[in-house]
Design a protein around this motif. Structure first.
Motif, PDB file in Angstrom:
ATOM      1  N   GLU A 165       0.809  -1.201  -0.138  1.00 18.15           N
ATOM      2  CA  GLU A 165       0.256   0.317  -0.241  1.00 18.15           C
ATOM      3  C   GLU A 165       1.118   1.408  -0.001  1.00 18.15           C
ATOM      4  OE1 GLU A 165      -0.341  -2.756   2.097  1.00 18.15           O
ATOM      5  OE2 GLU A 165      -2.532  -3.233   1.603  1.00 18.15           O
ATOM      6  N   SER A 210       1.036   3.834  -3.126  1.00 16.26           N
ATOM      7  CA  SER A 210       0.813   5.733  -2.230  1.00 16.26           C
ATOM      8  C   SER A 210       1.369   6.517  -2.855  1.00 16.26           C
ATOM      9  CB  SER A 210      -0.175   5.240  -1.089  1.00 16.26           C
ATOM     10  OG  SER A 210       0.915   5.487   0.036  1.00 16.26           O
ATOM     11  N   VAL A 227      -3.729  -0.540  -6.197  1.00 18.58           N
ATOM     12  CA  VAL A 227      -3.078  -1.734  -5.642  1.00 18.58           C
ATOM     13  C   VAL A 227      -3.576  -2.340  -6.238  1.00 18.58           C
ATOM     14  CG1 VAL A 227      -2.695  -3.158  -4.293  1.00 18.58           C
ATOM     15  CG2 VAL A 227      -2.904  -0.841  -3.594  1.00 18.58           C
TER      16      VAL A 227
END
Length: 134
Positions: free
Chosen positions: A116, A120, A129
């Motif tokens: 994650e 990001s 993702v």
């Protein structure tokens, strides 16, 4: 485990690592950050080193200061390929050779983040993702 390992084999591994890392300080940093390099099968370790140094063009001194060699090479290859295909991986410029010429994003950001955070903060550009998994 390292304390019980054959001393001669450790010396041999130290010599092998010096082929990739130019100074004793770099080898020392590598062993401190990734002690598994002393015990990992040499064939597997050379595959990792060859990929990081020659394919990704990560400077050995940079590699020594991270614990990237503790991570699964397939995960790193996947992340590298994703960045490459997205046009977000920058190999060091041939014009700026030397220790300051670094690949971007930094190998530590690629290897030492969860998926994650990798998507990001490292990849960004509104990728998800799901995009990575696809």
């Amino acid at each position: 485990m390292i304390l019980q390992f054959d001393h001669e084999l450790l010396e041999e591994r130290w010599s092998d690592l010096k082929e990739y890392f130019g100074t004793k300080i770099e080898v020392k940093d590598l062993v401190i950050n990734s002690p598994n390099v002393l015990l990992e099968h040499w064939g597997n370790l050379t595959k990792k080193l060859e990929f990081y140094i020659h394919e990704m063009q990560v400077h050995p001194a940079t590699l020594a200061k991270t614990n990237t060699l503790n991570y699964d090479i397939l995960t790193i290859k996947d992340r590298y390929e994703f960045l490459l295909r997205a046009g977000l991986y920058q190999h060091p410029s041939l014009k700026s050779l030397g220790p300051k010429a670094e690949a971007k994003p930094h190998i530590k950001e690629i290897a030492e983040t969860n998926i994650e955070t990798f998507i990001s903060e490292v990849v960004g550009h509104e990728f998800t993702v799901d995009d990575y998994q696809l």
